[in-house]
Design a protein around this motif. Structure first.
Motif, PDB file in Angstrom:
ATOM      1  N   ASP A   1       0.679  -1.005  -0.037  1.00 24.10           N
ATOM      2  CA  ASP A   1       0.053   0.068   0.002  1.00 24.10           C
ATOM      3  C   ASP A   1       0.900   1.277   0.041  1.00 24.10           C
ATOM      4  OD1 ASP A   1      -2.269   1.334  -0.184  1.00 24.10           O
ATOM      5  OD2 ASP A   1      -2.959   0.904   1.684  1.00 24.10           O
ATOM      6  N   ASP A   2       0.181   2.364  -0.426  1.00 25.02           N
ATOM      7  CA  ASP A   2       0.854   3.761  -0.224  1.00 25.02           C
ATOM      8  C   ASP A   2       2.318   3.859  -0.816  1.00 25.02           C
ATOM      9  OD1 ASP A   2      -1.344   4.309   1.573  1.00 25.02           O
ATOM     10  OD2 ASP A   2      -0.156   3.671   3.328  1.00 25.02           O
ATOM     11  N   ILE A   3       2.037   3.491  -2.254  1.00 25.10           N
ATOM     12  CA  ILE A   3       3.366   3.497  -3.056  1.00 25.10           C
ATOM     13  C   ILE A   3       3.586   4.683  -3.606  1.00 25.10           C
ATOM     14  CG2 ILE A   3       4.472   2.603  -5.112  1.00 25.10           C
ATOM     15  CD1 ILE A   3       2.610   0.101  -4.660  1.00 25.10           C
ATOM     16  N   GLU A   4       4.725   5.542  -3.266  1.00 22.97           N
ATOM     17  CA  GLU A   4       4.968   6.889  -3.687  1.00 22.97           C
ATOM     18  C   GLU A   4       6.275   6.840  -4.365  1.00 22.97           C
ATOM     19  OE1 GLU A   4       4.886   9.183  -0.329  1.00 22.97           O
ATOM     20  OE2 GLU A   4       2.585   8.816   0.103  1.00 22.97           O
ATOM     21  N   VAL A   5       6.413   7.567  -5.577  1.00 20.82           N
ATOM     22  CA  VAL A   5       7.805   7.878  -6.096  1.00 20.82           C
ATOM     23  C   VAL A   5       7.780   9.679  -6.049  1.00 20.82           C
ATOM     24  CG1 VAL A   5       8.978   7.731  -8.333  1.00 20.82           C
ATOM     25  CG2 VAL A   5       7.617   5.848  -7.529  1.00 20.82           C
ATOM     26  N   SER A   6       8.818   9.996  -5.614  1.00 22.82           N
ATOM     27  CA  SER A   6       9.082  11.396  -5.351  1.00 22.82           C
ATOM     28  C   SER A   6      10.375  11.714  -5.720  1.00 22.82           C
ATOM     29  CB  SER A   6       8.756  11.883  -3.836  1.00 22.82           C
ATOM     30  OG  SER A   6       7.576  11.398  -3.345  1.00 22.82           O
ATOM     31  N   ALA A   7      10.649  13.332  -5.775  1.00 23.48           N
ATOM     32  CA  ALA A   7      11.825  13.841  -6.320  1.00 23.48           C
ATOM     33  C   ALA A   7      12.261  14.690  -5.014  1.00 23.48           C
ATOM     34  CB  ALA A   7      11.958  14.383  -7.512  1.00 23.48           C
ATOM     35  N   LEU A   8      13.453  14.512  -4.319  1.00 22.36           N
ATOM     36  CA  LEU A   8      13.763  15.340  -3.184  1.00 22.36           C
ATOM     37  C   LEU A   8      14.681  16.270  -4.029  1.00 22.36           C
ATOM     38  CD1 LEU A   8      14.679  12.620  -0.755  1.00 22.36           C
ATOM     39  CD2 LEU A   8      12.670  13.856  -0.603  1.00 22.36           C
ATOM     40  N   VAL A   9      14.345  17.441  -3.968  1.00 24.61           N
ATOM     41  CA  VAL A   9      14.950  18.620  -4.304  1.00 24.61           C
ATOM     42  C   VAL A   9      16.334  18.796  -3.792  1.00 24.61           C
ATOM     43  CG1 VAL A   9      15.124  21.201  -4.807  1.00 24.61           C
ATOM     44  CG2 VAL A   9      12.627  19.780  -4.681  1.00 24.61           C
ATOM     45  N   GLY A  10      17.481  18.814  -4.801  1.00 22.26           N
ATOM     46  CA  GLY A  10      18.767  18.882  -4.516  1.00 22.26           C
ATOM     47  C   GLY A  10      19.477  18.058  -3.414  1.00 22.26           C
ATOM     48  N   ALA A  11      18.961  16.762  -3.450  1.00 22.14           N
ATOM     49  CA  ALA A  11      19.352  15.855  -2.365  1.00 22.14           C
ATOM     50  C   ALA A  11      20.334  14.816  -3.245  1.00 22.14           C
ATOM     51  CB  ALA A  11      18.132  14.913  -1.976  1.00 22.14           C
ATOM     52  N   THR A  12      20.657  15.084  -4.470  1.00 23.41           N
ATOM     53  CA  THR A  12      21.860  14.043  -5.140  1.00 23.41           C
ATOM     54  C   THR A  12      23.122  14.678  -4.567  1.00 23.41           C
ATOM     55  OG1 THR A  12      20.355  13.403  -6.558  1.00 23.41           O
ATOM     56  CG2 THR A  12      22.587  12.753  -7.150  1.00 23.41           C
ATOM     57  N   PRO A  13      23.959  13.936  -4.051  1.00 20.14           N
ATOM     58  CA  PRO A  13      25.488  14.353  -3.429  1.00 20.14           C
ATOM     59  C   PRO A  13      26.207  14.502  -4.688  1.00 20.14           C
ATOM     60  CG  PRO A  13      25.116  12.045  -2.994  1.00 20.14           C
ATOM     61  CD  PRO A  13      23.709  12.459  -3.346  1.00 20.14           C
ATOM     62  N   TYR A  14      26.151  13.559  -5.892  1.00 15.92           N
ATOM     63  CA  TYR A  14      27.076  13.867  -7.015  1.00 15.92           C
ATOM     64  C   TYR A  14      26.334  13.391  -8.216  1.00 15.92           C
ATOM     65  CZ  TYR A  14      28.415   9.347  -4.663  1.00 15.92           C
ATOM     66  OH  TYR A  14      28.427   8.350  -4.088  1.00 15.92           O
ATOM     67  N   TYR A  15      26.430  14.165  -9.276  1.00 15.08           N
ATOM     68  CA  TYR A  15      25.885  13.664 -10.825  1.00 15.08           C
ATOM     69  C   TYR A  15      26.720  14.504 -11.850  1.00 15.08           C
ATOM     70  CZ  TYR A  15      23.945  18.551  -9.692  1.00 15.08           C
ATOM     71  OH  TYR A  15      23.861  19.665  -9.369  1.00 15.08           O
ATOM     72  N   THR A  16      26.255  13.940 -13.015  1.00 19.51           N
ATOM     73  CA  THR A  16      26.747  14.414 -13.976  1.00 19.51           C
ATOM     74  C   THR A  16      25.722  15.407 -14.868  1.00 19.51           C
ATOM     75  OG1 THR A  16      26.214  12.532 -15.396  1.00 19.51           O
ATOM     76  CG2 THR A  16      28.662  12.474 -14.308  1.00 19.51           C
ATOM     77  N   ALA A  17      26.334  16.268 -15.818  1.00 22.63           N
ATOM     78  CA  ALA A  17      25.309  17.057 -16.491  1.00 22.63           C
ATOM     79  C   ALA A  17      25.996  17.066 -17.986  1.00 22.63           C
ATOM     80  CB  ALA A  17      24.940  18.450 -15.860  1.00 22.63           C
ATOM     81  N   PRO A  18      25.412  16.718 -19.079  1.00 15.12           N
ATOM     82  CA  PRO A  18      24.132  15.838 -19.035  1.00 15.12           C
ATOM     83  C   PRO A  18      24.312  14.176 -18.426  1.00 15.12           C
ATOM     84  CG  PRO A  18      25.315  15.916 -21.195  1.00 15.12           C
ATOM     85  CD  PRO A  18      25.951  16.612 -20.451  1.00 15.12           C
TER      86      PRO A  18
END
Length: 267
Positions: A182-199
């Motif tokens: 039950d209560d399945i949620e997919v969310s995006a936490l703002v600015g919570a990724t510690p390291y990432y590439t762009a693009p």
């Protein structure tokens, strides 16, 4: 992360302030229907909505829950297999600096060698990536509802839609109450990724260049030495994959109050 909770909620894991800022991408509570989930497998019909047994217990958004098994009597069949797959979830607009998370509530009672799995797919189920399992993993039996959060570290900005799956597979020896969700949620936490590439994804045309920037947010990390790699997939027969090693050391803790600027490497 895992704990008992009244509702599947980000605030249980990340705090009320950060949860309030999160972007909700998908929610399912099974109160009126399956919320776009579809079932497949040899015993696909055993995925059903119920309001009996553990579904009547506190710890989730009662009365209904998704359940794999039979209701008269309550329990799953031997040698049964079924996959419950969410509708496609668009992540292409989620910034790579945001962390996509999956939270859900569950009740689990299975015998040894009967396995519950949480999976994801970006190709409509052709390839399933395991996120959690009851086979010596994070999903555990209990006599009450539990809540789990799973970070989907590489999901933000994905061009292909995400689908979340819940798979159950039993053997031929014994059975128990089974798996309730039950209560399945997919969310995006703002600015919570510690390291990432762009693009994060994309292609480079022949004879051209494309800057690749690795961003590190030090306030989200603990002091340590970090090592990783950025992988380039090419059409060069002799070098189909190129790994670029990236490493850095965080010597002291950086608090969010310092408002330290992210560190960036241009490759």
């Amino acid at each position: 992360a895992q704990a008992s909770a009244a509702r599947s909620s980000l605030s249980h894991f990340v705090g009320a302030e950060r949860a309030a800022q999160a972007q909700n991408l998908f929610t399912a509570n099974f109160e009126d229907d399956f919320n776009g989930f579809t079932a497949s497998g040899d015993e696909a019909e055993d995925w059903r909505r119920v309001d009996v047994g553990p579904a009547a217990l506190p710890g989730h958004s009662a009365p209904f829950a998704a359940y794999f098994g039979q209701t008269d009597p309550l329990g799953y069949r031997n040698n049964a297999e079924g996959l419950l797959l969410s509708p496609p979830i668009d992540l292409s607009g989620v910034p790579t600096s945001d962390l996509v998370t999956l939270t859900f509530s569950y009740y689990l009672q299975v015998v040894q060698n009967d396995i519950a799995r949480v999976v994801l797919t970006y190709d409509d189920g052709a390839t399933l990536v395991e996120l959690a399992t009851s086979d010596g993993g994070a999903l555990v039996n209990g006599d009450e509802w539990q809540t789990m959060m799973i970070p989907l570290n590489d999901a933000s900005g994905q061009a292909s839609p995400l689908r979340i799956g819940f798979e159950f597979d039993s053997n031929i020896t014994a059975s128990d109450e089974g798996w309730f969700l039950d209560d399945i949620e997919v969310s995006a936490l703002v600015g919570a990724t510690p390291y990432y590439t762009a693009p994060r994804f994309g292609s480079i045309a022949g004879g051209t260049t494309e800057p690749l920037v690795v961003t590190i947010e030090p306030s989200l990390l603990v002091p340590a030495r970090y090592r990783g790699n950025v992988q380039l997939v090419t059409n060069d027969f002799f070098q189909p994959e190129i790994d670029i090693l990236v490493g850095f050391t965080l010597r002291e803790q950086v608090s969010t109050e310092n408002e330290a600027a992210p560190v960036q490497f241009a490759l």
